[in-house]
Scaffold this motif. Structure first.
Motif, short mmCIF file in Angstrom:
data_model
loop_
_atom_site.label_atom_id
_atom_site.label_comp_id
_atom_site.label_asym_id
_atom_site.label_seq_id
_atom_site.Cartn_x
_atom_site.Cartn_y
_atom_site.Cartn_z
N MET A 120 59.85 35.69 3.40
CA MET A 120 60.22 34.84 4.52
C MET A 120 59.32 33.59 4.59
O MET A 120 59.79 32.47 4.76
N TYR B 144 60.54 29.83 4.09
CA TYR B 144 60.39 28.90 5.20
C TYR B 144 59.65 27.64 4.77
O TYR B 144 60.04 26.52 5.10
N ARG C 28 58.49 32.78 11.91
CA ARG C 28 58.86 34.18 11.68
C ARG C 28 59.61 34.72 12.90
O ARG C 28 60.65 35.36 12.78
N ARG D 28 68.21 27.63 9.25
CA ARG D 28 68.65 27.45 10.64
C ARG D 28 67.49 27.03 11.55
O ARG D 28 67.69 26.38 12.56
N ILE D 29 66.28 27.41 11.15
CA ILE D 29 65.11 27.08 12.00
C ILE D 29 64.76 25.60 11.90
O ILE D 29 64.26 25.01 12.86
N CYS E 118 65.24 38.56 4.91
CA CYS E 118 64.01 38.10 4.23
C CYS E 118 63.00 39.23 4.09
O CYS E 118 61.90 39.03 3.59
N GLU F 261 68.93 31.90 6.41
CA GLU F 261 68.33 32.25 7.72
C GLU F 261 67.24 31.25 8.13
O GLU F 261 67.22 30.78 9.26
N VAL F 262 66.34 30.96 7.19
CA VAL F 262 65.22 30.07 7.57
C VAL F 262 65.68 28.62 7.75
O VAL F 262 65.08 27.86 8.51
N SER G 210 65.89 41.09 9.39
CA SER G 210 66.14 39.88 8.61
C SER G 210 66.34 40.24 7.15
O SER G 210 65.73 41.19 6.64
N CYS H 28 68.23 34.89 2.66
CA CYS H 28 67.02 34.57 3.42
C CYS H 28 66.92 33.06 3.66
O CYS H 28 66.63 32.61 4.77
N THR I 164 63.05 33.25 13.05
CA THR I 164 63.92 33.83 12.03
C THR I 164 64.38 35.23 12.48
O THR I 164 65.53 35.61 12.29
#
Ligand SMILES: O=c1ccn([C@@H]2O[C@H](COP(=O)(O)OP(=O)(O)O)[C@@H](O)[C@H]2O)c(=O)[nH]1
Ligand SMILES: [Ca+2]
Length: 465
Positions: A415, A419, A288, A346-347, A309, A343-344, A307, A340, A291
């Motif tokens: 999120m 994830y 989290r 990328r983690i 998300c 975004e996740v 975010s 969303c 993100t």
């Protein structure tokens, strides 16, 4: 089984309430005597008994290399009266501290002891939230020790070992702060009436965490002492780190994996070569932060981390590891699953080692995999169930694309589910139809590393009557 709740903080209890509530305690007592557990713990304790007699002989010689620093130094203790042996294990996790008090009984001198009862209690937040006030952190341990004093008869206190192992929350703290916490905790344990072995308070290496959880689950599912040795892999998703552990079937996996992902150990006359890895910073709550872009910057007073998300109109404060973060959605901007997921992604993208053979393996998944599946009714909280990776994805789409209807109870649900989907699919490389066995307990025993750790603690201490 007797279940008593003092006050509640389980997902079942928080379902429909504030998911981020971090301060409460949960306690329950379990009585169980399934026959396979009797067999299992008979094996364990018989091994311990023999070891005590043959104190020169190490029952698991190959294990030395990997749990050398994990276990208290070996000694032979006259642990208990003829009828009872106890072991206390603290799990100092990033989101909470838990105590497991296991008791074993030996009804007749010539009979083997059995695992009889586990008493469990937890407090939130975890020790790492007390990084700047270590004495107060240690007080949480003192409180949990009171539970142990109630659970263990006073005549056994001196003979009952107590050990605390911290995981990712403390691994992520600056060394000095972590050591200050551990030192305060050690003082509290030493003031207790229990047996405090050497190295009783430590930060556990992530490799051990995965292996000990694998031992627990495969003990409990009967695989370690079955002829077929059809072991199952495990997926643990904590707050700050995540582990994957399984027994590779393919030579290719052994040959192509990084050396430190493969660990050998011997148990019950069988050598296991496990694939295991712990990814620090890829636990659900650490993800989290990543993100939100709050890992590097830390919490800056006026900054709001945003975010897609999160619900567009949301602005709130979230506490993790003792730090408060302001966060919210992107007003007049993007929201929903597609943005969303980007975004996740990328983690996890490019951060995890992938193994082909896991696509066809059986995995048990617990901790936050379980909690989030139960929170969204993908599984029953009490029973668990089998899900495919795509079930998490479907639920993520459903939740993320309907965030306008969100309730304040679950601002991070979109999120978290996104994830989990990204971690399983793009991180570990599971197929969308890979089945996962979501399991919190097997025959009433928690699927966590603490049982495996207790087993090895008793083994190491050569507990005997
Ligand atoms: O005995 C336990 C200990 C932890 N958890 C779960 O583990 C997650 C929290 O992870 P933890 O605080 O241990 O973080 P870590 O230090 O492992 O990253 C939550 O889903 C808890 O419900 C659990 O189910 N049983
Ligand atoms: Ca954990």
């Amino acid at each position: 089984m007797v279940t008593t709740y003092k006050s509640l903080n389980s997902s079942a209890a928080t379902k429909g309430k504030k998911l981020s509530a971090e301060t409460a305690t949960l306690s329950y007592k379990m009585d169980y005597e399934p026959s396979f557990l009797r067999t299992l713990f008979s094996l364990i304790l018989v091994s311990s008994l023999l070891d005590c007699v043959l104190s020169e002989v190490d029952a698991f010689p190959d294990t030395k290399t990997w749990f050398e620093n994990l276990l208290p130094s070996t000694m032979c203790i006259q642990n208990a009266s003829i009828e009872s042996v106890y072991g206390i294990m603290f799990d100092a996790g990033s989101t909470g501290t838990r105590i497991h008090i296991y008791s074993f009984t030996q009804k007749y001198p010539d009979q083997l002891p059995e695992l009889r009862k586990e008493i469990f209690e937890s407090v939130k937040p975890g020790l790492s939230a007390y990084a700047d006030i270590p004495e107060q952190g240690a007080e949480t341990i003192r409180g949990l020790l009171e539970v142990a004093k109630d659970a263990v008869p006073s005549s056994h206190w001196k003979k009952t070992p107590v050990v605390l192992k911290a995981t990712a929350g403390l691994r992520l703290l600056p060394e000095k702060k972590a050591q200050a916490l551990l030192s305060e905790v050690k003082n509290v344990l030493e003031e207790s009436p229990f047996l405090v072995p050497d190295n009783s308070v430590s930060i556990m290496n992530g490799t051990y965490e995965g292996i000990l959880a694998w031992i627990t689950v495969n003990f409990l599912t009967g695989q370690l002492y079955s002829q077929s040795k059809q072991t199952v892999g495990i997926l643990d998703l904590g707050g700050a780190s995540t582990q994957i552990t399984f027994l590779p079937q393919s030579e290719e996996t052994l040959e192509q994996s990084p050396l430190d992902f493969i660990t050998s150990f011997k148990m019950f006359h069988t050598t296991y070569k496990l694939y295991t890895h712990s990814y620090l910073g890829l636990g659900l709550k650490a993800a989290r932060l990543a993100t939100l872009g709050a890992v590097e910057t830390g919490a800056v007073d006026k900054q709001i981390f945003r975010s897609s998300c999160l619900p567009k109109n949301l602005e709130a404060v979230w506490e993790f590891g003792g730090v408060s973060y302001r966060y919210g959605g992107i007003e007049n901007g993007e929201s929903g699953f597609k943005s969303c997921y980007a975004e996740v992604l990328r983690i996890v993208a490019g951060k995890l080692h992938q193994v082909d053979e896991i696509k066809g393996s059986t995995f048990y998944a617990f901790s936050y995999y379980y909690d989030r599946a139960a929170d969204t009714n993908l599984i029953d909280y009490g029973k668990g169930g089998i899900l495919e990776v795509r079930d998490f994805e479907r639920k993520a789409i459903e939740v993320c694309d309907h965030m306008e209807g969100f309730t304040s109870s679950s601002p991070f649900l979109c999120m978290d589910l996104s994830y989990i989907t990204a971690l399983l699919k793009e991180g570990f490389g599971f197929k969308i139809n890979t089945p996962l066995q979501l399991t919190k307990k097997v025959n009433n025993v928690e699927t966590s590393w603490s049982l495996g750790a207790t087993f090895l603690m008793l083994q190491s201490l050569r507990i005997s009557n």
